[in-house]
Structures are given as C-alpha cells and as structure tokens.
Design an enzyme around this catalytic site. Structure first.
Site, PDB file in Angstrom:
ATOM      1  N   HIS A 102      39.649  46.426  34.357  1.00 51.90           N
ATOM      2  CA  HIS A 102      38.777  46.097  33.232  1.00 51.90           C
ATOM      3  C   HIS A 102      39.398  46.552  31.909  1.00 51.90           C
ATOM      4  O   HIS A 102      39.330  45.844  30.897  1.00 51.90           O
ATOM      5  CB  HIS A 102      37.423  46.795  33.387  1.00 51.90           C
ATOM      6  CG  HIS A 102      36.617  46.339  34.559  1.00 51.90           C
ATOM      7  ND1 HIS A 102      36.379  47.149  35.640  1.00 51.90           N
ATOM      8  CD2 HIS A 102      35.988  45.165  34.817  1.00 51.90           C
ATOM      9  CE1 HIS A 102      35.636  46.493  36.513  1.00 51.90           C
ATOM     10  NE2 HIS A 102      35.389  45.290  36.048  1.00 51.90           N
ATOM     11  N   GLN A 116      37.160  32.315  40.292  1.00 54.63           N
ATOM     12  CA  GLN A 116      36.176  32.479  39.231  1.00 54.63           C
ATOM     13  C   GLN A 116      36.744  32.013  37.897  1.00 54.63           C
ATOM     14  O   GLN A 116      36.048  31.374  37.102  1.00 54.63           O
ATOM     15  CB  GLN A 116      35.747  33.942  39.132  1.00 54.63           C
ATOM     16  CG  GLN A 116      34.775  34.228  38.005  1.00 54.63           C
ATOM     17  CD  GLN A 116      34.305  35.671  38.009  1.00 54.63           C
ATOM     18  OE1 GLN A 116      33.433  36.034  38.776  1.00 54.63           O
ATOM     19  NE2 GLN A 116      34.891  36.487  37.152  1.00 54.63           N
TER      20      GLN A 116
END
Length: 282
Positions: free
Chosen positions: A37, A153
């Site tokens: 992240h 995704q």
C-alpha cells in the site's frame, strides 16, 4: 493529514483544490496497510499535487462472510503510518455513508466476470466495481493508483473507467514483495509461522514456470509440473494456475513469446486464500 468522514466534508476541500487547478491522487484501500500500500502512497505523493487515501472494508465484494469478518482491522496503526508519510487527506467513510441500503445495481464485466477470480468468487467484481465507482464519484480524483498484485481487479477497473467514461487516469504499481518473494498482502497477517513458509510455493512456482517457458518448455508440461508441486506440498491447495493476456484475461492454451502474457495463481495455504501473478512477456 486531515481525516475526512463524508462527502459533505470533502466537497468544499475538493472545490478549493479544483480552483487551484491541482491534481488529486487517490489510493483506495481496505486498511491493514503494508509496504505494498505504501508503494502506492509514495507513487501518489510523487505524481499528484494532493494525495487522498481511503480506508473502507467493502462488505459487498466478499462472497465469503467469514472472510469479511476476519479481515484485519488495524485502523489506529494505519492512521499513524499515513501521518508519517504526510498525505493530505484520509477518507474513512462508514458503511452507512457508502451504502444507505445494499445496491440493487449489478455490474457485469463480461468475460472478466467468468474466469479466474470471477469464476471462483462469484459477485466479487460486482462489489469491487460498485464501491470503486462510488469512491470515484465521491472523491473525483485526477489519478488513481492500484497494485499489480490484484491484476484482474486492475483489468476490471480499467473496464469500468473506459466504459463509463470516468475522467480518471489509472496507474498500476508493481507488486511489492517480502525479501523471500512472498507478495505483500493484508491476508498474510492471518498466516501462522508454518503457513508463512508454505505460502512461498506461490512465487516459487511462478518463477519456475516463467523460467521454463522462456527456456522453451511447453505450457502444458509446465502447468502439469506445477500442479504436482502443489499436490506434493503440505498444507496447500491449488485453485488455479493459468497463463493469461493481462488486459482481457483471455486464457492461453500455449505460450507465445510474441504475445503479452502473465501467469496468475490462486491457492489456499491452510484456510487462507492467496493470489499472485508474474508478467512473462510485457
């Protein structure tokens, strides 16, 4: 770093940045932040004038309620971590803010809906598409950042942006890995020490397959060897191991060095489902 809890709080802030002609970079997350992240955050800080990170564990993309209930909640640590990076805003909506009621709208992503993650997690990409569309409508970013680890995704969100004309530039950031090669994932927090070692079979098989294909072995042979490796390994169960076109997710029966390709894998390590992928020909 300013904490924002609703679109009503965000709208005047967004308007100020719009007036200043500033580019807003957006990193949507479900929290339990790790270095993967933070790679997205760093890229946003480098690329945009204003950086917004969101944390929302989206219930509609979990087709397994137990998986949703066990998803790690590390919000206080996440906030402290992001403060160190100096992002501008952290958007933390609650479920009522995102869903006054469960959406009746369904999004069908065509072929992407019926292979690999779409096949094994029915309804998952509908949930992803709806929550990303909601976040894009709320935040109205100029640029959004997603990780390559969730390759399918990324393909789904590209389709969403293209088909619905969202005015958002998408940037895909390469997968961040541990020193031993394991792809960083919030799910790794749920692995026992033994399972953590067993999980290396995913990246080891991806690297093995890439080397074998580039040295001339047939895909059918390589896939068969990998299936046997998983069968022989303790504590792991292979769900899929496929050679694909990374934008359309067309499944290849044979390897062609003239075609763009990646290998995608999903497997259970104990009760934890992990995914990973590796580009073969970029």
């Amino acid at each position: 770093m300013k904490l924002v809890y609703s679109p009503a709080e965000w709208n005047p802030l967004w308007l100020n940045h719009l007036r200043e002609n500033q580019k807003i970079g957006f990193v949507p997350t479900m929290g339990a932040l790790h270095e993967g992240h933070l790679d997205l955050v760093r890229k946003a800080l480098e690329t945009a004038d204003v950086t917004v990170v969101s944390i929302f564990v989206n219930p509609t993309q979990f087709n397994n309620s137990t998986d949703f209930e066990k998803y790690p909640n590390t919000l206080s640590q996440d906030i402290a971590l992001l403060e160190k990076y100096g992002i501008d805003y952290l958007f933390i909506p609650d479920t009522k803010t995102m869903y006054q009621e469960l959406p009746k709208l369904k999004i069908d992503f065509g072929d992407l809906e019926h292979v690999l993650e779409g096949k094994f997690r029915p309804g998952h990409f509908n949930g992803v598409g709806i929550v990303v569309a909601k976040l894009f409508n709320m935040i109205r970013p100029s640029i959004a950042f997603f990780g390559q680890k969730d390759l399918q995704q990324v393909a789904v969100i590209k389709r969403l942006v293209y088909d619905l004309n969202f005015p958002v530039e998408l940037i895909t950031v390469p997968t961040k890995r541990e020193l031993d090669g394991l792809a960083m994932s919030s799910r790794n927090l749920r692995l026992s020490p033994t399972e953590r070692k067993q999980a290396l079979i995913l990246i080891n098989c991806l690297r093995f397959a890439k080397n074998e294909l580039l040295s001339g072995k047939s895909w059918r042979t390589v896939k068969s060897i990998v299936a046997q490796k998983f069968q022989d390994a303790e504590g792991t169960t292979l769900e899929y191991f496929e050679l694909i076109q990374p934008n359309t997710f067309e499944i290849y029966d044979e390897f062609d060095s003239n075609l763009t390709s990646s290998i995608c894998v999903a497997a259970f390590v104990g009760e934890i489902r992990l995914i990973d992928n590796l580009p073969i020909i970029g």
